[in-house]
Structure formats: C-alpha cells, structure tokens
Design a protein around this motif. Structure first.
Motif, mmCIF file in Angstrom:
data_model
loop_
_atom_site.group_PDB
_atom_site.id
_atom_site.type_symbol
_atom_site.label_atom_id
_atom_site.label_comp_id
_atom_site.label_asym_id
_atom_site.label_seq_id
_atom_site.Cartn_x
_atom_site.Cartn_y
_atom_site.Cartn_z
ATOM 1 N N ALA A 15 43.279 62.853 80.389
ATOM 2 C CA ALA A 15 43.498 61.717 79.488
ATOM 3 C C ALA A 15 44.949 61.587 79.043
ATOM 4 C CB ALA A 15 42.588 61.825 78.263
ATOM 5 N N GLN A 19 47.281 58.412 79.904
ATOM 6 C CA GLN A 19 47.701 57.564 78.788
ATOM 7 C C GLN A 19 49.219 57.474 78.718
ATOM 8 O OE1 GLN A 19 45.677 59.522 75.579
ATOM 9 N NE2 GLN A 19 43.735 58.480 75.985
ATOM 10 N N ARG A 23 51.326 53.974 79.238
ATOM 11 C CA ARG A 23 52.087 53.576 78.051
ATOM 12 C C ARG A 23 53.571 53.466 78.406
ATOM 13 N NH1 ARG A 23 50.749 57.568 74.864
ATOM 14 N NH2 ARG A 23 48.955 56.515 73.965
ATOM 15 N N LEU A 30 47.474 51.854 73.644
ATOM 16 C CA LEU A 30 46.263 52.618 73.937
ATOM 17 C C LEU A 30 45.668 53.145 72.638
ATOM 18 C CD1 LEU A 30 47.801 54.606 76.892
ATOM 19 C CD2 LEU A 30 46.396 52.558 77.042
ATOM 20 N N ILE A 31 44.373 52.930 72.478
ATOM 21 C CA ILE A 31 43.662 53.395 71.286
ATOM 22 C C ILE A 31 42.553 54.336 71.740
ATOM 23 C CG2 ILE A 31 42.288 52.721 69.290
ATOM 24 C CD1 ILE A 31 43.671 49.918 69.567
ATOM 25 N N ASP A 32 42.719 55.613 71.425
ATOM 26 C CA ASP A 32 41.733 56.622 71.819
ATOM 27 C C ASP A 32 40.498 56.488 70.938
ATOM 28 O OD1 ASP A 32 40.921 58.729 73.452
ATOM 29 O OD2 ASP A 32 41.586 60.232 71.996
ATOM 30 N N PRO A 34 37.486 58.772 70.676
ATOM 31 C CA PRO A 34 36.806 59.998 71.106
ATOM 32 C C PRO A 34 35.293 59.945 70.951
ATOM 33 C CG PRO A 34 38.185 60.397 69.172
ATOM 34 C CD PRO A 34 38.430 58.992 69.605
ATOM 35 N N SER A 37 34.239 58.602 74.080
ATOM 36 C CA SER A 37 34.911 59.183 75.247
ATOM 37 C C SER A 37 35.600 58.078 76.046
ATOM 38 C CB SER A 37 33.924 59.951 76.127
ATOM 39 O OG SER A 37 33.319 60.983 75.406
ATOM 40 N N TYR A 38 36.386 57.257 75.356
ATOM 41 C CA TYR A 38 36.954 56.055 75.941
ATOM 42 C C TYR A 38 38.305 55.769 75.303
ATOM 43 C CZ TYR A 38 36.425 51.463 78.200
ATOM 44 O OH TYR A 38 36.556 50.366 79.009
ATOM 45 N N THR A 39 39.181 55.118 76.043
ATOM 46 C CA THR A 39 40.463 54.667 75.530
ATOM 47 C C THR A 39 40.541 53.163 75.720
ATOM 48 O OG1 THR A 39 41.538 56.750 76.139
ATOM 49 C CG2 THR A 39 42.972 54.859 75.744
ATOM 50 N N VAL A 41 42.512 49.736 76.062
ATOM 51 C CA VAL A 41 43.828 49.383 76.577
ATOM 52 C C VAL A 41 44.104 47.914 76.281
ATOM 53 C CG1 VAL A 41 45.240 49.161 78.654
ATOM 54 C CG2 VAL A 41 43.607 51.052 78.469
ATOM 55 N N GLY A 60 40.137 49.380 79.660
ATOM 56 C CA GLY A 60 39.863 50.691 79.114
ATOM 57 C C GLY A 60 40.120 51.777 80.135
#
Length: 124
Positions: A15, A19, A23, A30-32, A34, A37-39, A41, A60
């Motif tokens: 990850a 990321q 970036r 990008l916003i994590d 948790p 379990s996803y980011t 975009v 994402g």
C-alpha cells in the motif's frame, strides 16, 4: 445515465509504495480507509457528489487478491442484478454479486467474454 465508466480500481502489493508512487507521479489525493481495506483516489477537483468538472473519474486502490489481477474499470448501471443476469445471458460470468458499499450504493464484479474482470456500480 448508465453505461458510463465512473470509477477505477488499482490493485497493489504494498500500500505505502503504491500510494507514494501515484501521489508523487500524478499528484493524486489519497485517503486511506483502513476499516474498508481501501484507499480512495481523487484525480481532480471533487465535491460531495464526485468530480466537479468533466473529463476525469476518481477511483480506489486495494490489496491485490491474485497474481494476475489488473486494474478494473467500473461501469454505472441502473440495476446491478439485471445487468449481471444480462451479462451471463451473453456469455459473461459473475465474479462477485451485489455488495453494499456503505450508504453510497452497491458494487459487483464480472468477467466479460474476453476474460477481462470489470466492475459494476449502482448508486443508492
């Protein structure tokens, strides 16, 4: 209007590395998330309802599930269940049926007749 590409998903093995790459190369925000379990975009100006100017989509990033997994294009549909039924009628295959995504809508995944994995999105 349905049938439009509305989202993308990029799988990763690590990850932080993925990321940092996206970036730094493209300036994506990008916003994590948790808990999922996803980011998330964002690739351009975005408001509460998504992209605020034409010409781009957001997406994402998620952990790669299999060695040959590649990025997925997600297509907007009015009815995921009806779309999956039609996909199967025409020789495609459901990979993952309708799944709730928070209060935003539903997602599903299918394989087309050429073996490509694709996504479906139905807004709430």
């Amino acid at each position: 209007m349905s049938g439009r590409v509305v989202h993308f998903e990029i799988p990763f093995d690590e990850a932080g590395r993925a990321q940092a790459f996206y970036r730094e190369v493209f300036g994506w925000n990008l916003i994590d998330m948790p808990e999922m379990s996803y980011t998330l975009v964002t690739t351009g100006p975005t408001g509460d309802q998504g992209a605020t100017e034409p010409g781009f989509i957001n997406g994402g990033m998620l952990r790669r599930e299999s060695p040959n997994e590649s990025p997925i294009v997600v297509i907007d549909v009015e009815d995921i269940d009806a779309s999956l039924a039609r996909i199967e009628e025409l020789g495609g295959q459901t990979l993952l049926g309708r799944q709730q995504v928070g209060d935003m809508g539903w997602a599903a995944y299918f394989k087309d007749v050429e073996g490509n994995s694709m996504g479906l999105w139905q807004s709430a």
